[in-house]
Write an enzyme that holds these catalytic residues in place. Structure first.
Site, PDB file in Angstrom:
ATOM      1  N   PRO B  22       7.069   1.584  -3.840  1.00  0.00           N
ATOM      2  CA  PRO B  22       7.093   0.585  -2.708  1.00  0.00           C
ATOM      3  C   PRO B  22       7.706   0.918  -1.709  1.00  0.00           C
ATOM      4  O   PRO B  22       8.555   1.704  -1.552  1.00  0.00           O
ATOM      5  CB  PRO B  22       7.968  -0.378  -3.455  1.00  0.00           C
ATOM      6  CG  PRO B  22       8.983   0.349  -4.327  1.00  0.00           C
ATOM      7  CD  PRO B  22       7.867   1.827  -4.703  1.00  0.00           C
ATOM      8  N   CYS B  23       7.043   0.317  -0.593  1.00  0.00           N
ATOM      9  CA  CYS B  23       7.826   0.614   0.904  1.00  0.00           C
ATOM     10  C   CYS B  23       8.323  -0.486   1.205  1.00  0.00           C
ATOM     11  O   CYS B  23       8.082  -1.797   0.396  1.00  0.00           O
ATOM     12  CB  CYS B  23       6.858   1.191   1.830  1.00  0.00           C
ATOM     13  SG  CYS B  23       7.316   1.113   3.529  1.00  0.00           S
ATOM     14  N   ALA B  24       8.650  -1.298   2.452  1.00  0.00           N
ATOM     15  CA  ALA B  24       9.145  -2.218   2.819  1.00  0.00           C
ATOM     16  C   ALA B  24       7.997  -3.463   2.708  1.00  0.00           C
ATOM     17  O   ALA B  24       8.164  -4.777   2.552  1.00  0.00           O
ATOM     18  CB  ALA B  24       9.842  -2.475   4.026  1.00  0.00           C
ATOM     19  N   THR B  25       6.685  -2.890   3.187  1.00  0.00           N
ATOM     20  CA  THR B  25       5.657  -3.965   3.266  1.00  0.00           C
ATOM     21  C   THR B  25       4.358  -3.327   2.508  1.00  0.00           C
ATOM     22  O   THR B  25       3.426  -4.321   2.553  1.00  0.00           O
ATOM     23  CB  THR B  25       5.137  -3.973   4.954  1.00  0.00           C
ATOM     24  OG1 THR B  25       4.704  -2.568   4.842  1.00  0.00           O
ATOM     25  CG2 THR B  25       6.184  -4.178   5.645  1.00  0.00           C
ATOM     26  N   ARG B  26       4.308  -2.377   1.598  1.00  0.00           N
ATOM     27  CA  ARG B  26       3.191  -1.996   0.923  1.00  0.00           C
ATOM     28  C   ARG B  26       3.498  -1.090  -0.210  1.00  0.00           C
ATOM     29  O   ARG B  26       4.677  -0.794  -0.600  1.00  0.00           O
ATOM     30  CB  ARG B  26       2.420  -1.133   1.807  1.00  0.00           C
ATOM     31  CG  ARG B  26       3.018   0.233   2.143  1.00  0.00           C
ATOM     32  CD  ARG B  26       2.537   0.833   3.466  1.00  0.00           C
ATOM     33  NE  ARG B  26       3.035   0.283   4.687  1.00  0.00           N
ATOM     34  CZ  ARG B  26       2.812   0.672   5.936  1.00  0.00           C
ATOM     35  NH1 ARG B  26       2.036   1.850   6.118  1.00  0.00           N
ATOM     36  NH2 ARG B  26       3.377   0.195   6.881  1.00  0.00           N
TER      37      ARG B  26
END
Lengths: 149, 77
Positions: B22-26
């Site tokens: 996971p990343c902050a948005t995706r």
């Protein structure tokens, strides 16, 4: 109505100026972006509210109207795994607009080959919900970037 | 969990997923067979957008990415 403040000082480039399609195409919401001054600094809360997500390189603060603002510090900075970022607050904390949340150094991010540009996104908002959006010029940390109605 | 299950299915099923992060948005995922990825299915599962570069597929889901990634990892384990 939510007044969204700039988390960093620098040069405003607009979302279209972010070298990442997710932000540039406003996939997660409209907003603007700031190319920060190349000096160690502390990114602040853009609104008063609760921190609902706190990553070293990004955070989301939701205000009492339910408006969630995402601040993303640099592009592809998730790859740094927190190195160079010091958290000054924790997920779940209630914070005041202008309160420092993360200490970091945009120059170090750039030296690592990544863009330090900061996206400031109105999550799930329609473009029409934002007004007075600043998309160019220089901005001081804490100055208003847009109004979310 | 339903969203996580829908995303796994649209990525070609559990066996097709090599890595998910996971990343902050995706969600940044790596799959074995990019051809098995169903972009429309990902959007139906709630993705705002999908970016593909070979076998690396980024699914834009917003700030809930970390929660969804945890759900997906729980299902895959």
């Amino acid at each position: 109505m939510t007044r969204v403040l700039s988390p960093v000082g620098g040069r405003v480039v607009g979302l279209a100026g972010v070298p990442d399609p997710v932000f540039a195409q406003a996939m997660v919401g409209p907003g603007t972006a700031v190319d920060p001054a190349r000096e160690p600094g502390q990114a602040i809360a853009p609104v008063t509210g609760k921190i609902v997500k706190m990553h070293p390189h990004a955070y989301v603060v939701v205000d009492d109207e339910g408006h969630g603002v995402l601040v993303h510090l640099g592009i592809d900075t998730v790859q740094l795994k927190g190195e160079g970022f010091e958290l000054l607050a924790a997920e779940g904390d209630r914070v005041t607009a202008g309160q420092p949340l993360v200490a970091w150094d945009p120059a170090a991010v750039e030296a690592g080959g990544r863009s330090p540009i900061c996206a400031v996104v109105a999550l799930d908002a329609s473009a029409e919900a934002l007004s007075d959006v600043v998309e160019s010029g220089t901005v001081q940390r804490g100055a208003e970037l847009y109004v979310w109605s | 969990m339903a969203k996580a299950e829908d995303i796994i299915a649209a990525l070609g099923g559990a066996d097709n997923i090599i890595e998910i992060e996971p990343c902050a948005t995706r969600l940044r995922t790596e799959v074995k067979d990019a051809g098995a990825v169903n972009e429309a299915g990902l959007k139906a599962a709630g993705a705002f957008g999908v970016m593909r570069q070979g076998t690396v597929v980024q699914v834009v889901v917003g700030p809930e990415a970390d929660t969804i990634a945890t759900d997906i990892e729980d299902i895959l384990d």
